[in-house]
Design an enzyme around this catalytic site. Structure first.
Site, PDB file in Angstrom:
ATOM      1  N   SER A 212       1.578   6.137   3.227  1.00 37.07           N
ATOM      2  CA  SER A 212       2.877   6.761   2.989  1.00 37.07           C
ATOM      3  C   SER A 212       3.898   5.719   2.492  1.00 37.07           C
ATOM      4  CB  SER A 212       3.334   7.465   4.274  1.00 37.07           C
ATOM      5  OG  SER A 212       4.436   8.299   4.038  1.00 37.07           O
ATOM      6  N   ASP A 432      -0.786  16.910  -1.242  1.00 37.30           N
ATOM      7  CA  ASP A 432       0.051  16.221  -0.254  1.00 37.30           C
ATOM      8  C   ASP A 432       1.511  16.590  -0.495  1.00 37.30           C
ATOM      9  OD1 ASP A 432       1.406  14.391   1.344  1.00 37.30           O
ATOM     10  OD2 ASP A 432       0.309  12.651   0.627  1.00 37.30           O
ATOM     11  N   HIS A 461      -1.501  14.584   4.653  1.00 37.94           N
ATOM     12  CA  HIS A 461      -0.835  13.328   4.310  1.00 37.94           C
ATOM     13  C   HIS A 461      -1.513  12.226   5.116  1.00 37.94           C
ATOM     14  CE1 HIS A 461       2.404  10.713   3.052  1.00 37.94           C
ATOM     15  NE2 HIS A 461       2.753  10.450   4.300  1.00 37.94           N
TER      16      HIS A 461
END
Length: 539
Positions: A212, A432, A461
């Site tokens: 991320s 995502d 994710h």
């Protein structure tokens, strides 16, 4: 990208150690096994039940790296030490955020990778500056997310004013409390911290796994120190072209699409949830529930904004869908709000760790890049986006709104285009929501010799070490050998993996917000559920 959860998995007690930063040679070439480090860190056992071999240390770094003799702050580090005769160096790991605690991720990564591979690395977790056990840790305005908040959708001037005043008060509280620190809470400074960790470890280069926001942190580190990168794996990629305002607008559309995917899944299981066999009807029922909670919050704590907070983690990870759908059904069909309140307490409510995470999140994002200077621009963009993507647009707008009033000037993001790195591995799901696919495709084009592996049709994710063996195999091969897959010339991606099956519904008799995630992506105790807890997507 957001550290929405309150109770991140802790690594164990923090133990201080003395540190001297050591310089080391660097080379961009892909090396073979390296020599053992001469480390200046003092490591002390701090094992947990889950990760008994975990060790802890602290590292002093300059608050301002351009003033190395000035004020120091401390970083909290964890380690799972290598045990094999072959040593491939340190593997730094980061769970994202910004504002996510990374101490627990070291233990998780070490536990999930094959022993013969991970034994060749020192896996290093760390709380970035301002986070968790690093000192000072930020908490601008404790209780900022306490219920019941104003409706996120400002249906009149008074509603907009109430939310604006909240955002302004948060920015002011940060400035009043941390005026001397905020100029140095940003991605560049954290990347320079990572290089201080490298030097303290006595390593000429680092290996890196970032999820991320951790992908952007890795890309910035690689831009600043390309010769100090040995291997770099980036999972669920931030679009570096939109840092941060445009990226958040893209999120609004993507989370709305995931919410629609959730509604479609609920509709396919109408025999369990009794909310309708048509996805549009399910979604309409969800918005009716929202309207009812706006008028009368459940248990005096779950209003419309808190409902959005509760269902947002389902956009990160579909393993939460069964329990969320059960709570939805209990409220809408059985007129029982108790499961919904439990779901809020599990998935949506904030605690002190969430307050810290949000304080760092805003500090980094507001400092990293320019934001619209006039609120009228925010308003226009939010309403235009809301018309197409109502689920999360205004909630996300207010989440970032303190940046409209931030007391520290913004920086200009670095160009992370890079042609100096060894082969880099990029891993991404096509659907995502937190980091839409376009970001991974863009970074793949920007980083020469990178390889893009795609989970086709996946919406979660975080796609490695979460139960997809195909995705994991690419990461394992890369860490073991440095090899990456190569697709056909001109292809958008270099390799594809099938997505994991959708979760199985929770039978109505077992429907509860306390139920563990179920199904292939979320079986109780499964890698998927554990990974998303470590990454901070639930409590």
């Amino acid at each position: 990208m957001k550290p929405r959860a309150g109770k991140l998995i802790a690594a164990g007690a923090l133990v201080a150690g003395t540190v001297t930063v050591l310089p080391g040679p660097a080379s961009a070439a892909e090396p073979g096994p390296t020599t053992r480090p001469v480390t200046s860190l003092t490591w002390t056992d701090c094992g947990t039940r889950a990760y008994p071999k975990l060790q802890c240390a602290t590292l002093k770094v300059p608050l301002n790296h351009d003033d190395p003799a000035g004020r120091k702050i401390s970083l909290a580090l964890t380690r799972i030490a290598h045990t094999a005769a072959t040593y491939q160096g340190p593997l730094l790991v980061n769970p994202g955020g910004p504002g996510g605690s990374g101490r627990g991720l070291a233990g998780y990564v070490a536990a999930m990778l094959p022993a013969k591979v991970i034994a060749q690395y020192d896996v290093i977790g760390f709380d970035p500056r301002g986070v968790g056990k690093s000192e000072p840790a930020l908490d601008c305005l404790p209780g900022y997310f306490d219920p019941v908040r104003p409706d996120s959708v400002p249906r009149g001037a008074e509603g907009e004013k109430a939310n604006l005043e909240r955002a302004r008060s948060f920015a002011k509280a940060c400035g009043d409390k941390y005026a001397d620190i905020l100029p140095y809470i940003d991605t560049r400074s954290t990347a320079r911290d990572m290089d201080a960790v490298r030097r303290a470890l006595g390593a000429p280069r680092i290996n890196y796994l970032g999820y991320s926001y951790g992908t952007y942190l890795g890309a910035v580190y690689a831009r600043l120190y390309p010769e100090r990168v040995r291997r770099m794996a980036l999972d669920s990629v931030v679009d570096p072209r939109g840092v941060w305002y445009e990226d958040n607008i893209a999120q609004n559309h993507a989370f709305d699409a995931r919410h629609k995917a959730f509604a479609a899944w609920v509709a396919r299981h109408d025999d369990v949830y009794r909310l309708g066999a048509n996805p549009e009807n399910v979604e309409a029922a969800w918005y009716r529930m929202r309207d009812e909670l706006l008028a009368k919050p459940a248990a005096g704590k779950v209003g419309a904004s808190e409902l959005e907070d509760t269902f947002l983690p389902g956009g990160y990870y579909d393993g939460y869908w069964p329990a969320l759908a059960a709570a939805f059904s209990a409220y809408a069909v059985d007129h029982d709000s108790a499961p919904l309140v439990k779901a809020y307490e599990k998935h949506g409510a904030a605690d002190a760790a969430a307050d810290d995470g949000y304080s760092v999140y805003t500090s980094v994002q507001c400092r990293d890049a320019q934001w619209p200077k006039k609120w009228s621009g925010w308003r226009e963009d939010a309403w235009n986006t809301y018309a197409k993507a109502p689920f999360y647009t205004w909630n996300n707008t207010w989440y970032n709104a303190p940046c409209a009033f931030w007391p520290v000037p913004s920086l200009t993001p670095p160009d992370v285009t890079n042609d100096q790195l060894p082969p880099t591995l990029i891993l991404q799901a096509t659907n995502d929501a937190a980091t839409p696919f376009e970001g991974a495709a863009a970074l793949h084009r920007m980083v020469r010799r990178s390889s893009l592996v795609v989970e086709q049709g996946g919406g979660n994710h975080g796609v490695t070490l979460g139960g997809n063996d195909c995705m994991d195999d690419h990461l394992i091969t890369y860490l073991a050998t440095g090899e990456v897959p190569r697709g056909a010339e001109g292809a958008e991606a270099d390799a594809f993996c099938e997505r994991l099956p959708e979760p199985e519904p929770v039978k109505q008799g077992a429907a509860s917000a306390d139920a563990a995630p179920t199904g292939a992506t979320g079986a109780s105790g499964s890698p998927g559920a554990t990974l998303h807890g470590v990454l901070g997507h639930e409590h």
